[in-house]
Design a protein around this motif. Structure first.
Motif, short mmCIF file in Angstrom:
data_model
loop_
_atom_site.label_atom_id
_atom_site.label_comp_id
_atom_site.label_asym_id
_atom_site.label_seq_id
_atom_site.Cartn_x
_atom_site.Cartn_y
_atom_site.Cartn_z
N TYR A 1 0.84 -1.21 0.00
CA TYR A 1 0.00 0.00 0.00
C TYR A 1 0.87 1.26 0.00
N ILE A 2 1.92 1.26 0.84
CA ILE A 2 2.80 2.42 0.92
C ILE A 2 3.50 2.67 -0.41
N SER A 3 4.02 1.61 -1.02
CA SER A 3 4.74 1.77 -2.29
C SER A 3 3.82 2.23 -3.42
N GLN A 4 2.59 1.78 -3.41
CA GLN A 4 1.65 2.16 -4.47
C GLN A 4 1.12 3.59 -4.32
N HIS A 5 1.15 4.11 -3.09
CA HIS A 5 0.59 5.44 -2.84
C HIS A 5 1.65 6.39 -2.29
N ALA A 6 2.89 6.19 -2.67
CA ALA A 6 4.01 6.94 -2.11
C ALA A 6 3.85 8.45 -2.31
N SER A 7 3.45 8.87 -3.50
CA SER A 7 3.35 10.31 -3.77
C SER A 7 2.26 10.96 -2.93
N ALA B 1 -5.31 3.27 7.78
CA ALA B 1 -5.28 3.73 9.16
C ALA B 1 -3.89 3.53 9.78
N LEU B 2 -3.30 2.37 9.53
CA LEU B 2 -1.98 2.10 10.09
C LEU B 2 -0.91 3.03 9.52
N THR B 3 -0.97 3.24 8.21
CA THR B 3 0.01 4.11 7.56
C THR B 3 -0.09 5.53 8.09
N GLY B 4 -1.30 6.04 8.22
CA GLY B 4 -1.49 7.39 8.76
C GLY B 4 -0.93 7.51 10.17
N THR B 5 -1.21 6.51 10.99
CA THR B 5 -0.74 6.52 12.38
C THR B 5 0.79 6.46 12.45
N ILE B 6 1.38 5.57 11.67
CA ILE B 6 2.84 5.42 11.66
C ILE B 6 3.53 6.69 11.20
N LEU B 7 3.00 7.31 10.16
CA LEU B 7 3.60 8.54 9.64
C LEU B 7 3.49 9.69 10.65
N ILE B 8 2.39 9.75 11.38
CA ILE B 8 2.26 10.78 12.42
C ILE B 8 3.31 10.57 13.50
N VAL B 9 3.53 9.34 13.90
CA VAL B 9 4.56 9.04 14.90
C VAL B 9 5.94 9.44 14.38
N ILE B 10 6.21 9.16 13.11
CA ILE B 10 7.50 9.52 12.52
C ILE B 10 7.68 11.03 12.50
N VAL B 11 6.63 11.76 12.11
CA VAL B 11 6.70 13.23 12.10
C VAL B 11 7.00 13.76 13.51
N ALA B 12 6.32 13.20 14.51
CA ALA B 12 6.54 13.63 15.89
C ALA B 12 7.99 13.37 16.33
N LEU B 13 8.52 12.22 15.98
CA LEU B 13 9.89 11.89 16.36
C LEU B 13 10.91 12.79 15.67
N VAL B 14 10.66 13.09 14.40
CA VAL B 14 11.57 13.97 13.66
C VAL B 14 11.56 15.37 14.26
N PHE B 15 10.37 15.90 14.54
CA PHE B 15 10.28 17.22 15.15
C PHE B 15 10.98 17.27 16.50
N SER C 1 -10.52 7.79 7.07
CA SER C 1 -11.03 7.06 5.90
C SER C 1 -10.88 5.57 6.11
N GLY C 2 -9.72 5.17 6.65
CA GLY C 2 -9.50 3.75 6.90
C GLY C 2 -10.44 3.21 7.95
N LEU C 3 -10.65 3.95 9.04
CA LEU C 3 -11.54 3.48 10.10
C LEU C 3 -12.99 3.40 9.63
N SER C 4 -13.39 4.32 8.76
CA SER C 4 -14.78 4.31 8.28
C SER C 4 -15.03 3.18 7.29
N ARG C 5 -13.95 2.60 6.77
CA ARG C 5 -14.10 1.54 5.77
C ARG C 5 -13.55 0.20 6.26
N LEU C 6 -13.44 0.03 7.59
CA LEU C 6 -12.87 -1.22 8.11
C LEU C 6 -13.59 -2.43 7.53
N GLY C 7 -12.80 -3.37 7.08
CA GLY C 7 -13.35 -4.54 6.41
C GLY C 7 -13.25 -4.43 4.91
#
Length: 214
Positions: free
Chosen positions: A6-12, A183-197, A169-175
């Motif tokens: 999913y990450i590689s297909q939606h990288a941009s 949902a996981l990608t959004g959460t992981i990227l937020i954590v990464i942004v927080a760590l970088v800052f 969007s991910g949570l509203s479409r679970l299943g």
């Protein structure tokens, strides 16, 4: 494996959303920090005003972010403006408290010594009090940044920018297809942004805090 696909297909798209999220957090924390320091400078010499400011900043953090966001929709509509105002408000609060505490903790003997060599009140503030208070202020900025990076996900409710749109969007479409990955990608990227800052703010502290204060 599905997550990496999913990450590689939606990288941009993910890169753009991450930039939006980081930019929104950075701008609101910057604005909040400036406002907080200005307010602290105005009140720290006044015991009653500084006490009220400290109490108000702590109480303000108990306001539900979604409730404030909903109130801002009425005059400003959906999108960036209510998102920015809500985040800037919350970004200001931790820094105000630390700025007031930091400025009030400057030893009076140091201020008197600076006054004794002929420095004006504003020069004392800029060259003595603020540098001594800076480590405490920077701690408030770090707390504010971590909080805002997380809270910024909520602005997706009002069509605000950033990674929150992925999570909701991910949570509203679970299943459904790619729902969990979103949902996981959004959460992981937020954590990464927080760590970088946080790493950047630690570096800023090392570059700007006097060795005598460390």
């Amino acid at each position: 494996m599905h997550l990496w696909d999913y990450i590689s297909q939606h990288a941009s798209t993910l890169t753009f959303l991450t930039y939006q999220h980081a930019s929104l957090a950075c701008q609101t924390v910057l604005v909040g920090t400036v406002i907080a320091i200005v307010v602290a400078v105005l009140v720290y010499r006044l015991p009653l005003a500084s006490a009220l400011t400290l109490t108000s900043s702590r109480v303000a953090l108990t306001i539900p972010s979604l409730a404030l966001l909903a109130l801002l929709i009425v005059p400003f509509g959906l999108g960036v403006v209510p998102s920015f105002l809500m985040l800037a408000f919350f970004a200001t609060m931790p820094v105000i408290g630390n700025a007031v505490v930091g400025l009030r903790s400057v030893p009076g003997s140091v201020v008197e010594a600076a006054r004794g060599i002929g420095l004006s009140r504003w020069r004392i503030l800029l060259t003595v009090e603020l540098p001594i208070a800076w480590p405490v202020i920077l701690t408030g900025i770090r707390v504010s940044t971590q909080m805002i990076v997380g809270v910024a996900a909520i602005v997706a409710y009002v069509l605000g920018p950033g990674l929150g749109s992925l999570i909701f969007s991910g949570l509203s479409r679970l299943g459904g297809a790619n729902a969990l990955e979103m949902a996981l990608t959004g959460t992981i990227l937020i954590v990464i942004v927080a760590l970088v800052f946080d790493a950047l703010l630690v570096l800023l502290g090392r570059l700007t805090i006097s060795r005598g204060l460390k």
